[in-house]
Structure formats: structure tokens, C-alpha cells
Design an enzyme around this catalytic site. Structure first.
Site, mmCIF file in Angstrom:
data_model
loop_
_atom_site.group_PDB
_atom_site.id
_atom_site.type_symbol
_atom_site.label_atom_id
_atom_site.label_comp_id
_atom_site.label_asym_id
_atom_site.label_seq_id
_atom_site.Cartn_x
_atom_site.Cartn_y
_atom_site.Cartn_z
ATOM 1 N N SER A 171 3.743 -1.740 7.385
ATOM 2 C CA SER A 171 4.980 -1.760 7.020
ATOM 3 C C SER A 171 5.731 -0.537 7.394
ATOM 4 O O SER A 171 5.245 0.437 7.229
ATOM 5 C CB SER A 171 5.027 -2.315 5.649
ATOM 6 O OG SER A 171 6.600 -2.206 5.189
ATOM 7 N N TYR B 200 2.722 0.675 -2.624
ATOM 8 C CA TYR B 200 2.846 -0.223 -1.624
ATOM 9 C C TYR B 200 2.979 0.745 -0.380
ATOM 10 O O TYR B 200 2.237 0.634 0.502
ATOM 11 C CB TYR B 200 3.772 -1.129 -1.714
ATOM 12 C CG TYR B 200 3.934 -2.039 -0.456
ATOM 13 C CD1 TYR B 200 2.966 -2.789 -0.151
ATOM 14 C CD2 TYR B 200 4.845 -1.926 0.390
ATOM 15 C CE1 TYR B 200 2.951 -3.701 0.741
ATOM 16 C CE2 TYR B 200 5.054 -2.876 1.511
ATOM 17 C CZ TYR B 200 4.027 -3.676 1.854
ATOM 18 O OH TYR B 200 4.082 -4.648 2.857
#
Length: 312
Positions: free
Chosen positions: A159, A185
Site C-alpha cells: 500500500s 499498518y
């Protein structure tokens, strides 16, 4: 420096467009998280090109519904379902033990995003445990099957959030520093890229290449922990930039490109976005790849640390 790979495809391209003309008959693929979000469309594209596709999922009922849907839309009945909980190392080991024969494509697609602080029984932070350690154990466990395939590819879905944090080796699991869901994350997504770098170095002689990618912004249940208010806050922090959402079919395109395109034959250890190789550097909040995510020393260190965690 090797040339950056440019393809004829763009951010608007769909998985079906990327895979058009590619025949995967006789090939076998695994898609983790294959019963939701871009995992469904990744699996659908691979099945549509003739591959046998195993959906590795936590929810078997959802997996079976998805498999039936994909079989119905592609005419390919070789869409299988198997249980896999990446946060549970016993589940990963059971999945690996149940796999038989060669594996041509492993798409490490499943993940959790910006979750509240949760720990596994081992004390591991849940996002790192799921997004990185679960996939690390799965890929290393299936190494023999990948090597047996000849020219296998592993796809590591990362990501642009990797820009939020390198891997903080001194405190990976937030035992001493304050927990931040987005930093956690981001760290796990950096780990996904570093895995591609070191796995390619270790496995290239086995004909295995591993690449990482950013699929783009897609509204799926991956964002179940992210409120609309939080998204608005993130947009404001990015200078008010408008989020350009992709459809799931567009979001799956880069995964499918990395898994199947002849343009990537023999290519590994790189990071792709919008169906092309990303430039190194923080070009914006959503583009480019951080140099620390491609650092071979950090990649080798992460491999050692991950192996030690799994063997403890």
C-alpha cells in the site's frame, strides 16, 4: 540501475484488460482473502484465463459463495476454497500441509487496515502478524511448491501507506512506543515490500520472482476500521487532496499484471502501482515507493527477524 518497467496499462485499466490474451490453462494459483474486495476480482481474472484458483479465506461460507459466483461468470469450475487465518500460525501450517503439487502464482492479498491495538497469543501486534508474518510463513512454507512450478510468481499486496512508517526493528510490536493504527499498518505494508526484495534474492535461482504493489484506493471491507470522519481527516492532512477511488476490477489490475504479464518475466524485488513500476521517492501521499522499503539490508534483517519470531 535497471530500467523502470512501463506497461501499456494505466490506473483505469481493469484486471480483465490486463490479462486479455494470456492463457493460464494448467497453472495453479492461491489468492489469500479471495472472498472479498479486490481478492474476488483477482481470482476471477485468473480463473477466467483458465487457472485453477484456490481461495484461501477465513470465512468458508463466503468463500464458497464467491467460488460459485466466479465459476458461474467464467465457466471455470476449478475454483477451490480452503481455510486460512493468517493471524493464526497453526492455521497457516495446516494450509501448507494440505497443499499438494506445484504452485505457479501466490497472491498475498489479504490484510487488515488501521485496526485498534490487538495482539496474537504470541504477543505480536495484529496488523504485522497478519499482513506480514502470516504471509511470510505461508510463502516460505510453500517454497517447495513454488520451486516445483518453474517460473513461479509471488505477489505481495502492499500500500502507499508504507510511506507512513519503515519497519521499526527496535519495537516492531509496539511494546514500548505508543500505538498508532496507521503507523502499525504502514510498518506492515513496508514489510510486504521488503519481503519481495529479499525473497527474490533468495529464490531467484529457483525461478521464483516476488514483487510488491499498491492496488490503489478501493472502497472495500478492508476499511471497516476507518470511519468517514477519519477519511476526511486524512484528506485534510494531505492538503485536501480528493481521493480517487478505483472499482474493484481496476483495483485488482496491478495484482493481476504482476502475477501474469510476460512483461515481468524474470523481474522481481520491485514495487508497482497503477499497472507500472513506481518511481523511487515520495511523489505524493499515494504515489512512489520509499527508498527504505527497497533497502536490501533492511530486507535481509526483516527476513532474519521474522524467521526468529516464527521459530520461537
Amino acid at each position: 540501475m535497471t530500467d523502470r518497467i512501463i506497461t501499456p496499462f494505466t490506473a483505469e485499466s481493469t484486471a480483465a484488460e490486463v490479462i486479455a490474451g494470456i492463457d493460464l490453462t494448467g497453472r495453479r494459483a492461491i489468492v489469500t482473502g479471495g472472498s472479498s474486495g479486490i481478492g474476488i476480482e483477482t481470482a476471477r481474472a485468473l480463473a477466467g484465463a483458465g487457472a485453477e484458483v484456490t481461495l484461501a479465506v477465513r470465512n468458508l461460507e463466503a468463500g464458497r459463495r464467491t467460488a460459485a459466483d466466479i465459476a458461474g461468470t467464467t465457466g471455470n469450475e476449478r475454483v477451490l476454497v480452503a481455510s486460512l487465518d493468517l493471524s493464526d500460525q497453526a492455521s497457516v501450517a495446516a494450509f501448507v500441509a494440505g497443499w499438494d503439487g506445484p504452485l505457479h502464482m501466490l497472491i498475498n492479498n489479504a490484510g487488515v487496515m488501521a485496526a485498534p491495538l490487538t495482539r496474537t497469543p504470541q504477543g505480536w501486534e495484529m496488523q504485522f502478524a497478519t499482513n506480514h508474518l502470516g504471509h511470510f510463513a505461508l510463502a516460505t512454507g510453500l517454497h517447495g511448491a513454488l520451486a516445483a512450478a518453474g517460473g513461479a510468481r509471488v505477489v505481495s499486496v502492499s500500500s502507499s501507506a508504507h510511506h507512513r512508517s519503515p519497519v521499526v526493528f527496535d519495537d516492531i510490536h509496539f511494546e514500548r512506543r505508543p500505538y498508532d493504527p496507521w503507523s502499525a499498518y504502514g510498518q506492515s505494508k513496508t514489510a510486504n515490500v521488503l519481503f519481495a526484495v529479499e525473497a527474490t534474492r533468495r529464490w531467484a535461482e529457483d525461478g521464483i520472482t516476488v514483487n510488491a504493489l499498491m492496488p490503489g484506493g478501493i472502497r472495500t471491507n478492508l476499511q471497516r476500521h476507518v470511519s468517514d470522519e477519519e477519511l476526511a481527516r486524512l484528506r485534510a492532512a494531505a492538503g485536501g487532496a480528493r481521493m480517487m477511488w478505483k472499482t474493484p476490477e481496476q483495483g485488482a489490475a496491478t495484482s493481476v499484471l504482476v502475477a501474469t504479464s510476460p512483461l515481468l518475466d524474470g523481474v522481481g524485488g520491485r514495487y508497482f502501482e497503477d499497472c507500472g513500476e513506481a518511481e523511487v521517492g515520495v511523489l505524493s501521499a499515494r504515489n512512489g515507493v520509499a527508498a527504505y522499503a527497497l533497502d536490501p539490508d533492511a530486507a535481509a534483517r526483516l527476513w532474519r527477524v521474522s524467521s526468529e519470531m516464527l521459530s520461537a
